[in-house]
Scaffold this motif. Structure first.
Motif, PDB file in Angstrom:
ATOM      1  N   TRP A  47      -1.071   6.488  -7.409  1.00  0.00           N
ATOM      2  CA  TRP A  47      -0.648   6.296  -8.800  1.00  0.00           C
ATOM      3  C   TRP A  47       0.629   7.084  -9.088  1.00  0.00           C
ATOM      4  O   TRP A  47       1.541   6.579  -9.738  1.00  0.00           O
ATOM      5  CB  TRP A  47      -1.771   6.740  -9.732  1.00  0.00           C
ATOM      6  N   SER A  50       3.713   5.412  -7.819  1.00  0.00           N
ATOM      7  CA  SER A  50       4.157   4.266  -8.623  1.00  0.00           C
ATOM      8  C   SER A  50       4.980   4.696  -9.834  1.00  0.00           C
ATOM      9  O   SER A  50       5.714   3.892 -10.402  1.00  0.00           O
ATOM     10  CB  SER A  50       2.947   3.451  -9.082  1.00  0.00           C
ATOM     11  N   LEU A 159      -2.314  -1.746  -2.345  1.00  0.00           N
ATOM     12  CA  LEU A 159      -2.136  -3.121  -2.811  1.00  0.00           C
ATOM     13  C   LEU A 159      -2.229  -3.215  -4.329  1.00  0.00           C
ATOM     14  O   LEU A 159      -1.557  -4.044  -4.951  1.00  0.00           O
ATOM     15  CB  LEU A 159      -3.185  -4.040  -2.178  1.00  0.00           C
ATOM     16  N   SER A 160      -3.023  -2.362  -4.946  1.00  0.00           N
ATOM     17  CA  SER A 160      -3.240  -2.430  -6.391  1.00  0.00           C
ATOM     18  C   SER A 160      -1.992  -2.067  -7.196  1.00  0.00           C
ATOM     19  O   SER A 160      -1.883  -2.452  -8.363  1.00  0.00           O
ATOM     20  CB  SER A 160      -4.395  -1.508  -6.799  1.00  0.00           C
ATOM     21  N   ILE A 161      -1.053  -1.340  -6.594  1.00  0.00           N
ATOM     22  CA  ILE A 161       0.180  -0.978  -7.317  1.00  0.00           C
ATOM     23  C   ILE A 161       1.348  -1.889  -6.902  1.00  0.00           C
ATOM     24  O   ILE A 161       2.502  -1.614  -7.226  1.00  0.00           O
ATOM     25  CB  ILE A 161       0.557   0.495  -7.096  1.00  0.00           C
ATOM     26  N   GLY A 162       1.049  -2.966  -6.184  1.00  0.00           N
ATOM     27  CA  GLY A 162       2.079  -3.920  -5.806  1.00  0.00           C
ATOM     28  C   GLY A 162       2.858  -3.545  -4.559  1.00  0.00           C
ATOM     29  O   GLY A 162       3.874  -4.180  -4.251  1.00  0.00           O
ATOM     30  N   GLU A 163       2.425  -2.526  -3.821  1.00  0.00           N
ATOM     31  CA  GLU A 163       3.070  -2.129  -2.579  1.00  0.00           C
ATOM     32  C   GLU A 163       2.331  -2.752  -1.397  1.00  0.00           C
ATOM     33  O   GLU A 163       1.215  -3.269  -1.546  1.00  0.00           O
ATOM     34  CB  GLU A 163       3.093  -0.604  -2.436  1.00  0.00           C
ATOM     35  N   THR A 164       2.945  -2.687  -0.235  1.00  0.00           N
ATOM     36  CA  THR A 164       2.297  -3.188   0.973  1.00  0.00           C
ATOM     37  C   THR A 164       2.348  -2.123   2.058  1.00  0.00           C
ATOM     38  O   THR A 164       3.285  -1.321   2.120  1.00  0.00           O
ATOM     39  CB  THR A 164       2.994  -4.462   1.501  1.00  0.00           C
TER      40      THR A 164
END
Length: 276
Positions: A47, A50, A159-164
């Protein structure tokens, strides 16, 4: 003349199986709490990543001395892989968990001897070598559970924060940590059969793992003393490069496993010779 009833071998009491089950059952609650706790810490780190701007990563990297940057794996702090490597795997997995498993193993034998429980255990038809092996083997439960639980949680949180993040690299970082954590535990086990008091063995385990971590991160940075880092298990496990590009040396894992077996042999010899 009555029939001779043969006993079923599967019904015989197996003290080693019971010991292993007991040791594992004792660690279930602690393993669950530790796994959840580390999962929450990973959630906070992900978090926080992000929220940071790209310029913040550059400022942090430039403010750190090169030796500290290398020690904490901060070279690629601007990527999620580098950030996780520096904030979680280099510090938590290498240092914190290394100390935790060394500390835990340091109390395996010394605590039972100090409390006179070892006298009761050895009164059963069980060899000292098997007792020591099974007690140590019980540590595989928290080692494997932590790696699986936190690894899966980390992937989902990223994945939940839009990263890979490459799942293979992440899985490798956790898989390759197992030999390292086993070596740390084996160091604690040697101290457990060598020292009379559990508290002394546990404190010695904490200090030794921290010292070995410093040897790799600080002393290893000096070219004249670079050879010293070869004695540190930290030298043979570098999670950040694995996370970033999947680079690792399989030989290093082999060295760690060989070191673990050697330490187990040493602890067996010391335990066999110890007067209880």
């Amino acid at each position: 003349m009555g029939k001779l009833v043969q006993s079923n071998p599967t019904e015989r009491w197996n003290p080693m199986l019971e010991t292993l089950k007991y040791e594992m059952s004792r660690r279930l609650r602690g393993t669950t709490i530790l796994t959840v706790g580390l999962g929450l810490y990973v959630a906070f780190i992900v978090w926080y990543f992000s929220l940071l701007e790209p310029s913040a990563f550059e400022e942090v990297l430039q403010s750190l001395p090169p030796a500290m940057s290398d020690a904490f794996g901060m070279q690629a702090i601007g990527t999620i892989e580098g950030f996780l490597g520096g904030q979680i795997y280099t510090f938590v997995w290498l240092l914190a968990l290394g100390i935790y498993f060394a500390y835990t193993a340091a109390g395996l034998i010394a605590t039972d001897i100090e409390s006179d429980r070892m006298d009761l255990l050895l009164s059963f038809p069980v060899a000292r070598s098997r007792l020591l092996t099974e007690k140590f083997a019980a540590l595989l439960l928290p080692i494997v559970a932590l790696n699986v639980g936190v690894g899966v949680a980390t992937y989902g949180l990223v994945l939940s924060i839009g990263e890979t993040i490459d799942p293979t690299h992440l899985a490798l970082a956790h898989l390759l940590s197992i030999p390292y954590l086993l070596v740390c535990a084996a160091i604690g086990l040697v101290l457990s059969v060598l020292v009379d008091r559990a508290a002394v063995a546990e404190r010695a385990a904490i200090g030794l793992i921290f010292l070995l971590w410093l040897v790799e991160s600080a002393v290893g940075a000096a070219e004249d003393f670079a050879w010293i880092q070869n004695i540190s298990p930290t030298h043979y496990y570098s999670p950040t490069p694995v996370l970033i590009d999947g680079s690792y040396e399989l030989l290093d894992s082999g060295i760690l496993l060989a070191a673990c077996l050697a330490l187990l042999v040493v602890s067996q010899v010391l335990f066999q010779r110890r007067d209880i």
